[in-house]
Design a protein around this motif. Structure first.
Motif, PDB file in Angstrom:
ATOM      1  N   GLY B 380       0.537  -1.086   0.085  1.00 32.82           N
ATOM      2  CA  GLY B 380      -0.051  -0.118  -0.049  1.00 32.82           C
ATOM      3  C   GLY B 380       0.864   1.097  -0.100  1.00 32.82           C
ATOM      4  N   LYS B 381       0.382   2.384   0.853  1.00 34.50           N
ATOM      5  CA  LYS B 381       1.351   3.472   0.900  1.00 34.50           C
ATOM      6  C   LYS B 381       2.520   3.660   1.902  1.00 34.50           C
ATOM      7  CE  LYS B 381      -1.953   5.892  -1.907  1.00 34.50           C
ATOM      8  NZ  LYS B 381      -2.987   6.909  -1.270  1.00 34.50           N
ATOM      9  N   VAL B 382       3.449   2.750   1.304  1.00 38.69           N
ATOM     10  CA  VAL B 382       4.793   2.679   2.217  1.00 38.69           C
ATOM     11  C   VAL B 382       5.751   2.741   1.201  1.00 38.69           C
ATOM     12  CG1 VAL B 382       4.489   0.081   2.377  1.00 38.69           C
ATOM     13  CG2 VAL B 382       5.342   1.328   4.070  1.00 38.69           C
ATOM     14  N   ASN B 383       6.899   3.150   1.835  1.00 41.58           N
ATOM     15  CA  ASN B 383       7.892   3.256   0.745  1.00 41.58           C
ATOM     16  C   ASN B 383       8.603   1.912   0.478  1.00 41.58           C
ATOM     17  OD1 ASN B 383       8.387   6.100   0.118  1.00 41.58           O
ATOM     18  ND2 ASN B 383       8.996   6.453   2.208  1.00 41.58           N
ATOM     19  N   ASN B 384       8.924   1.062   1.338  1.00 40.66           N
ATOM     20  CA  ASN B 384       9.504  -0.012   0.945  1.00 40.66           C
ATOM     21  C   ASN B 384       8.506  -1.142   1.050  1.00 40.66           C
ATOM     22  OD1 ASN B 384      11.980   1.426   1.322  1.00 40.66           O
ATOM     23  ND2 ASN B 384      12.339   0.704   3.361  1.00 40.66           N
ATOM     24  N   THR B 385       7.911  -1.523  -0.045  1.00 46.36           N
ATOM     25  CA  THR B 385       6.694  -2.497   0.046  1.00 46.36           C
ATOM     26  C   THR B 385       7.411  -4.056  -0.366  1.00 46.36           C
ATOM     27  OG1 THR B 385       6.432  -2.230  -2.527  1.00 46.36           O
ATOM     28  CG2 THR B 385       4.842  -1.269  -0.922  1.00 46.36           C
ATOM     29  N   GLY B 386       7.050  -4.797   0.521  1.00 47.64           N
ATOM     30  CA  GLY B 386       7.332  -6.491   0.128  1.00 47.64           C
ATOM     31  C   GLY B 386       7.175  -7.232   1.264  1.00 47.64           C
ATOM     32  N   LEU B 387       7.647  -8.383   1.526  1.00 50.90           N
ATOM     33  CA  LEU B 387       7.379  -9.437   2.513  1.00 50.90           C
ATOM     34  C   LEU B 387       8.519  -9.228   3.521  1.00 50.90           C
ATOM     35  CD1 LEU B 387       6.629 -12.874   0.705  1.00 50.90           C
ATOM     36  CD2 LEU B 387       5.127 -11.334   1.708  1.00 50.90           C
ATOM     37  N   VAL B 388       7.736  -9.092   4.651  1.00 50.07           N
ATOM     38  CA  VAL B 388       8.577  -8.955   5.927  1.00 50.07           C
ATOM     39  C   VAL B 388       8.427  -9.877   6.855  1.00 50.07           C
ATOM     40  CG1 VAL B 388       8.524  -7.283   7.668  1.00 50.07           C
ATOM     41  CG2 VAL B 388       8.305  -6.208   5.529  1.00 50.07           C
ATOM     42  N   GLU B 389       9.543 -10.738   7.453  1.00 50.88           N
ATOM     43  CA  GLU B 389       9.206 -11.653   8.493  1.00 50.88           C
ATOM     44  C   GLU B 389       9.751 -11.269   9.607  1.00 50.88           C
ATOM     45  OE1 GLU B 389      10.950 -15.453   7.646  1.00 50.88           O
ATOM     46  OE2 GLU B 389      10.346 -16.340   9.471  1.00 50.88           O
ATOM     47  N   VAL B 390       9.022 -11.058  10.914  1.00 54.24           N
ATOM     48  CA  VAL B 390       9.473 -10.524  12.033  1.00 54.24           C
ATOM     49  C   VAL B 390       9.148 -11.536  13.221  1.00 54.24           C
ATOM     50  CG1 VAL B 390       9.387  -8.213  11.314  1.00 54.24           C
ATOM     51  CG2 VAL B 390       7.285  -8.951  12.020  1.00 54.24           C
ATOM     52  N   PRO B 391       9.735 -11.168  14.448  1.00 57.90           N
ATOM     53  CA  PRO B 391       9.167 -11.948  15.655  1.00 57.90           C
ATOM     54  C   PRO B 391       7.812 -11.410  16.016  1.00 57.90           C
ATOM     55  CG  PRO B 391      10.993 -10.337  16.092  1.00 57.90           C
ATOM     56  CD  PRO B 391      11.077 -10.303  14.646  1.00 57.90           C
ATOM     57  N   MET B 399       7.309  -1.739  12.227  1.00 58.14           N
ATOM     58  CA  MET B 399       6.913  -2.590  10.734  1.00 58.14           C
ATOM     59  C   MET B 399       6.882  -0.988   9.721  1.00 58.14           C
ATOM     60  SD  MET B 399       6.142  -5.635  10.862  1.00 58.14           S
ATOM     61  CE  MET B 399       4.870  -5.788   9.469  1.00 58.14           C
ATOM     62  N   VAL B 400       6.036  -0.185  10.049  1.00 55.53           N
ATOM     63  CA  VAL B 400       5.823   1.001   8.930  1.00 55.53           C
ATOM     64  C   VAL B 400       7.069   1.851   8.742  1.00 55.53           C
ATOM     65  CG1 VAL B 400       4.431   2.926   8.393  1.00 55.53           C
ATOM     66  CG2 VAL B 400       3.525   0.817   9.394  1.00 55.53           C
ATOM     67  N   TYR B 401       7.639   2.042  10.004  1.00 51.57           N
ATOM     68  CA  TYR B 401       8.573   3.243   9.433  1.00 51.57           C
ATOM     69  C   TYR B 401      10.150   2.591   9.564  1.00 51.57           C
ATOM     70  CZ  TYR B 401       5.009   6.667  10.244  1.00 51.57           C
ATOM     71  OH  TYR B 401       4.089   7.366  10.246  1.00 51.57           O
ATOM     72  N   ASP B 402      10.392   1.455  10.632  1.00 50.82           N
ATOM     73  CA  ASP B 402      11.717   1.166  10.426  1.00 50.82           C
ATOM     74  C   ASP B 402      11.883   0.232   9.407  1.00 50.82           C
ATOM     75  OD1 ASP B 402      11.837   2.496  12.817  1.00 50.82           O
ATOM     76  OD2 ASP B 402      12.096   0.860  14.064  1.00 50.82           O
TER      77      ASP B 402
END
Lengths: 160, 543
Positions: B380-391, B399-402
């Protein structure tokens, strides 16, 4: 297009006449014709020994299937959430305008059929338009014309 | 390749593979997942193969094509190992220079590097890109090392050792115990404890002893694609998880129900299954253990409802995908009325990890009630789009900023939609919310399969609510009245509001309708359908 029921039989045999492969069988057949002709549905029902209503039920329930003939090129506009928030509806409007058809319809010359899809899973690149399986990411209404130019040119080029 | 007949055979094979590989040798990797292909990665891969062949480098440099590395926005990506130099937005025209400068001479080509938007600096190595910084890529990291068409890449990473352990060293009860202790919850959305499903399917009586295993790869949530990415990039991790599950439950027949909209996932999975059979991981007498199990692919027909377990099983049986009431769980009576265990792609992929590294290790990752990592599609409206795997437990803000690098064009964040059409919109004011199954539910949304769609101030919340209701109206199977008629009515009201015909009492009516639909619907689709509307009213009523 001529309907060759032998080809249908070959596909059914590949799946070992298994009823649990009904959807896959219909998909493979549709890949050839772009839709499911009535004779085909009847033949599949006979071969799998299923009531005709069940095969028709499946063919009409699932979005992947069409009982209407479709064009040579299948155009899919993704309306998934990520594409939606980035302006997919405007892209769809432009595609409709360029092709001169509504969603689900085929151009009079049978070249293009326009359909929408609820998510192609390439959300990072939305909005997405797919023509014959080729993904075009980060679409803008202004880029739509160029996409079809390429396909129109290719078809006309071949025919000339 | 002869079938492997024992655990020792697998060990020998891995030693042989490792002895033939030199980690110091230059290897060019390009990702050709769906995201990459949409940006021309096929041409790039082709060009690299051609260049490596004609150059003086023939036979001295390795080349591997993989699934998506996660940062879809910078595709097509080319990474040069062992230094992990990463080039983004690569075109076929860039390839000769990459080969002649970087591969042959080790020189870095500045213009192809990733620019950190925050500092304006170029970043050379993949691991230094901030997008990957806060991630914990348990399931997704291996995608970079695996050509999904080559089972030996997976074996080189220790693939199928968990299966060996389960077949030769563990009693099924011990496996259950391990899964229980790990705290693994289903990644398909509801977060049901995995071991309880397994245990129920294992203990359920079956008239002829037949039990089924299903991998749900229908992933109908618009805005989520982690299942596609795993199946495309590392299909063996899912297959290995399924075999372990089958052995534990006592099943010999497995299905992967995969969306027809994911043609590449279907292809890669098909190749992986065939190779697993050739090597003796599937079929009769797996690794000489006496255990039989095989997996069939079943392609879905493009119906969102088929993510619901009973509807999915109906469509697997060749019937229309209508759900049935779940007074009796599918673990007891599922496919063909036999005990059936259905888990999501991501859940299955977690299983080999837990067996290999132990429940103790796994349960230390995440939060009290939600263990392990979760893959999100940050779009959506976020600079780095992609798949993110986080604890589990990371905050929305991180998530959104870092990871996501903030909102484009300096706009203001308005809301984050999670959980797809069954979820809800979380407002900017809850940005510090830790993300796990329970916290999201408390906030009126849900985890769902992991879609995270960021919206900025330009997005209209009523339009979003209307979007989801329209989606669900089209996807409702129509079997039960509250869902069929109720959603239709909701859509009328929301359309009126978006087109300027709204009345003050509409809000109350929407809430009333929403409560009835939730309460009275037959299955999960209707049961959660009003969530986007109700959460929007809850948080955005005053706007």
């Amino acid at each position: 297009m001529e309907i060759d029921l032998k080809k249908v039989d070959v596909i059914v045999d590949q799946y070992g006449c298994n009823r649990d492969s009904l959807i896959s069988i219909l998909q493979d057949i549709q890949a050839g014709y772009h839709y499911l002709p009535e004779e085909v549905i009847r033949q599949v029902a006979r071969r799998l020994d299923l009531p005709l209503i069940q095969v028709y039920g499946v063919a009409t329930f699932f979005k992947a299937f069409s009982l209407k003939p479709r064009g040579k090129h299948l155009v899919h506009v993704c309306l998934g959430t990520a594409c939606h928030v980035r302006g997919a509806p405007a892209v769809l409007d432009e595609v409709k305008r360029q092709l001169g058809v509504e969603t689900g319809d085929t151009t009079k010359d049978m070249k293009f059929t326009l359909e929408t899809v609820n998510c192609l899973g390439a959300c990072a690149l939305g909005p997405i338009v797919v023509v014959d399986g080729n993904y075009q990411g980060k679409m803008r209404p202004g880029k739509v014309k160029g996409v079809f130019k390429q396909y129109r040119g290719a078809i006309e080029g071949k025919q000339a | 390749m002869n079938k492997l007949r024992s655990a020792a055979g697998l060990e020998q094979l891995r030693n042989r593979i490792m002895s033939q590989r030199d980690p110091e040798r230059t290897c060019v990797v390009t990702s050709v997942g769906t995201c990459g292909l949409a940006r021309g990665a096929a041409g790039v891969a082709q060009a690299i193969a051609t260049e490596l062949n004609k150059d003086g480098l023939k036979g001295t440099v390795d080349f591997r094509t993989t699934g998506c590395h996660g940062f879809c926005d910078i595709e097509p990506v080319v990474v040069i190992y062992p230094k992990r130099i990463v080039y983004c937005h690569v075109t076929t025209a860039d390839v000769p220079q990459i080969i002649s400068e970087t591969v042959a001479k080790g020189k870095v080509i500045k213009r192809l590097l990733y620019t950190n938007p925050a500092t304006g600096r170029k970043i050379v190595r993949e691991q230094n890109i901030p997008f990957y910084g806060k991630q914990y890529r348990l399931l997704t990291d291996s995608i970079r090392f695996v050509d999904p068409h080559n089972i030996e890449d997976y074996i080189a990473l220790g693939g199928y050792t968990a299966l060996c352990k389960v077949l030769f060293d563990m009693h099924p009860e011990e496996v259950l115990d391990e899964i229980s202790k790990s705290g693994l919850r289903g990644r398909g959305g509801a977060g049901f404890p995995t071991f309880r499903k397994w245990e129920a399917a294992r203990n359920a009586p079956s008239c002829d002893g037949v039990r089924y295993i299903i991998c749900n790869a229908d992933e109908g949530d618009p805005g989520a694609y982690m299942d596609r990415s795993l199946l495309e990039g590392n299909p063996h991790s899912v297959i290995e998880g399924m075999i372990i599950g089958a052995r534990t439950i006592g099943s010999h027949h497995g299905y992967v129900y995969v969306r027809n909209e994911y043609p590449l996932a279907v292809d890669n999975l098909g190749i992986a299954l065939e190779q697993a059979r050739q090597y003796g991981f599937l079929g009769k007498d797996i690794l000489g253990s006496g255990f039989d199990f095989d997996v069939k692919i079943s392609r879905g027909g493009g119906a969102f409802i088929c993510g619901e377990s009973t509807a999915l099983m109906a469509s697997l049986e060749g019937r229309i995908g209508e759900p049935r009431p779940k007074h009796i769980h599918t673990a007891l009576k599922g496919l063909y009325d036999r005990p059936t265990n259905l888990n999501n792609v991501e859940t299955w992929a977690n299983v080999p990890l837990i067996i290999n590294r132990g429940a103790n290790w796994y349960s230390k990752i995440g939060t009290e009630g939600s263990k392990g990592t979760k893959i999100f599609s940050l779009v959506g409206k976020v600079n780095n789009t992609g798949l993110v795997e986080v604890p589990m437990g990371i905050t929305l803000k991180e998530m959104v900023y870092d990871i996501g690098g903030g909102i484009p064009d300096g706009r203001k964040l308005k809301a984050i939609q999670t959980g797809g059409p069954s979820g809800g919109c979380i407002p900017e004011s809850l940005i510090d919310l830790p993300v796990d199954f329970d916290k999201l539910t408390e906030a009126g949304s849900m985890m769902g399969s992991g879609g995270m769609i960021v919206m900025d101030e330009d997005n209209c919340m009523v339009d979003m609510a209307r979007y989801f209701v329209k989606f669900l109206t089209e996807e409702s199977c129509g079997k039960c009245v509250p869902c069929r008629e109720g959603l239709d009515r909701m859509l009328d009201i929301l359309t009126d509001i978006t087109e300027g015909r709204g009345k003050p009492e509409d809000i109350e009516l929407l809430e009333e309708l929403g409560d009835v639909i939730k309460e009275a619907s037959l299955c999960g689709l209707g049961g959660t359908a009003p969530n986007p509307v109700l959460s929007t009213i809850r948080y955005f009523h005053t706007f």
